[in-house]
Write a protein that holds these residues in place. Structure first.
Motif, PDB file in Angstrom:
ATOM      1  N   UNK A 124       0.471   5.159   5.886  1.00  0.00           N
ATOM      2  CA  UNK A 124       0.282   3.747   6.415  1.00  0.00           C
ATOM      3  C   UNK A 124       0.631   2.818   5.544  1.00  0.00           C
ATOM      4  N   UNK A 125       1.123   1.368   5.882  1.00  0.00           N
ATOM      5  CA  UNK A 125       1.205   0.312   5.188  1.00  0.00           C
ATOM      6  C   UNK A 125      -0.126  -0.477   4.924  1.00  0.00           C
ATOM      7  N   UNK A 126      -1.234   0.129   5.356  1.00  0.00           N
ATOM      8  CA  UNK A 126      -2.525  -0.576   4.904  1.00  0.00           C
ATOM      9  C   UNK A 126      -2.920  -0.369   3.496  1.00  0.00           C
ATOM     10  N   UNK A 127      -3.727  -1.212   3.001  1.00  0.00           N
ATOM     11  CA  UNK A 127      -4.380  -0.860   1.824  1.00  0.00           C
ATOM     12  C   UNK A 127      -5.261   0.369   1.837  1.00  0.00           C
ATOM     13  N   UNK A 128      -5.567   0.937   0.713  1.00  0.00           N
ATOM     14  CA  UNK A 128      -6.293   2.164   1.139  1.00  0.00           C
ATOM     15  C   UNK A 128      -7.732   1.857   1.720  1.00  0.00           C
ATOM     16  N   UNK A 129      -8.517   0.900   1.204  1.00  0.00           N
ATOM     17  CA  UNK A 129      -9.776   0.492   1.775  1.00  0.00           C
ATOM     18  C   UNK A 129      -9.710   0.289   3.146  1.00  0.00           C
ATOM     19  N   UNK A 130      -8.652  -0.136   3.760  1.00  0.00           N
ATOM     20  CA  UNK A 130      -8.289  -0.417   5.407  1.00  0.00           C
ATOM     21  C   UNK A 130      -8.078   0.942   6.091  1.00  0.00           C
ATOM     22  N   UNK A 131      -7.292   1.795   5.455  1.00  0.00           N
ATOM     23  CA  UNK A 131      -6.775   2.914   5.805  1.00  0.00           C
ATOM     24  C   UNK A 131      -8.075   4.151   5.986  1.00  0.00           C
ATOM     25  N   UNK A 150       0.029   2.337   1.137  1.00  0.00           N
ATOM     26  CA  UNK A 150       1.152   1.831   0.625  1.00  0.00           C
ATOM     27  C   UNK A 150       0.673   1.278  -0.585  1.00  0.00           C
ATOM     28  N   UNK A 151      -0.736   1.324  -1.020  1.00  0.00           N
ATOM     29  CA  UNK A 151      -1.088   1.041  -2.603  1.00  0.00           C
ATOM     30  C   UNK A 151      -0.635   2.175  -3.432  1.00  0.00           C
ATOM     31  N   UNK A 152      -0.434   3.101  -2.918  1.00  0.00           N
ATOM     32  CA  UNK A 152      -0.204   4.534  -3.740  1.00  0.00           C
ATOM     33  C   UNK A 152       1.089   4.895  -3.938  1.00  0.00           C
ATOM     34  N   UNK A 153       2.080   3.892  -3.664  1.00  0.00           N
ATOM     35  CA  UNK A 153       3.465   4.125  -3.941  1.00  0.00           C
ATOM     36  C   UNK A 153       4.178   2.928  -4.365  1.00  0.00           C
ATOM     37  N   UNK A 154       5.537   3.160  -4.844  1.00  0.00           N
ATOM     38  CA  UNK A 154       6.060   1.936  -5.474  1.00  0.00           C
ATOM     39  C   UNK A 154       6.336   0.997  -4.553  1.00  0.00           C
ATOM     40  N   UNK A 155       6.922   1.079  -3.383  1.00  0.00           N
ATOM     41  CA  UNK A 155       7.319   0.100  -2.443  1.00  0.00           C
ATOM     42  C   UNK A 155       6.804   0.645  -0.828  1.00  0.00           C
TER      43      UNK A 155
END
Length: 230
Positions: A124-131, A150-155
């Motif tokens: 997901x492109x969502x932030x972890x809290x939203x996911x 998306x917060x857990x990867x470089x891009x």
């Protein structure tokens, strides 16, 4: 080779032949969860708070992008601090998803059918809290071996990072995975990762590149294809 929506095959059996995936990776917002409208509402609410217009050009530009990319674009128009706008987006969206997030039609059935055959993940492109909030609202979170934000990867998407990370978490080669997407940015990311892509676009403005298309996760062709997996 992936194609646009107007060139799709009539059935998945015709498209993929005898090929079967070793794993399946799903997008979340607008694909598994009916939260894309909530994300649009979030953008409208924050734009209103910032005193800027969410016009057609900006709407199209923001589709499929995470808050980390959308916040700076809105902040530039509003003359605001990007970090503050990102926080506004996440705060508003988390509350909306918590209150109203629900699975897309057919999502429960297809996740259960596929989960009985192969391991599943969410990219997901969502932030972890939203996911995490969205998945907890789904009612089928136990089906997923891994979820990648998306917060857990470089891009973020349209880069392939989230899909590559999800495949690695499942122990599957990207070329042996099928990815489900609804947006242009997401499909581009999955194709770049080397995966077979099935698009389920629900917005007329989106023309993702994919190997196959279906109108919804309730597709009888899709269920028949999964039933044929060994």
């Amino acid at each position: 080779m992936p194609t646009h929506r107007d060139q799709f095959f009539s059935t998945f059996l015709e498209t993929f032949g005898s090929w079967r995936p070793d794993a399946v990776i799903f997008d979340c917002d607008g694909l598994l969860m009916d939260t894309e409208s909530l994300w649009t509402r979030t953008q409208e609410m924050v734009c209103d708070q910032l005193g800027i217009a969410l016009d057609r050009e900006l709407r199209h530009q923001l589709v499929g992008l995470p808050a980390s990319r959308i916040g700076p674009l809105m902040a530039q128009r509003a003359g605001a601090e990007p970090a503050s706008v990102i926080k506004q987006l996440l705060d508003v969206n988390e509350l909306l998803v918590l209150e109203s997030g629900r699975p897309m039609p057919g999502a429960r059935e297809i996740v259960e059918a596929m989960g009985a055959k192969v391991p599943l993940a969410v990219a997901s492109n969502s932030a972890r809290r939203i996911l995490d909030v969205a998945i907890s609202r789904s009612g089928f979170e136990s089906q997923f071996t891994a979820t990648v934000s998306a917060e857990e990867v470089a891009q973020p998407k349209p880069a392939p990072d989230v899909y590559l990370a999800a495949a690695e978490a499942l122990g599957a080669a990207p070329g042996k995975c099928v990815a489900f997407e609804d947006s242009e940015a997401g499909a581009k990311a999955a194709v770049a990762a080397g995966m077979n892509v099935i698009a389920v676009p629900h917005m007329a403005s989106q023309e993702p590149l994919a190997h196959a298309f279906c109108g919804s996760l309730e597709s009888r062709d899709l269920l028949a294809w999964v039933a044929a997996w060994k």
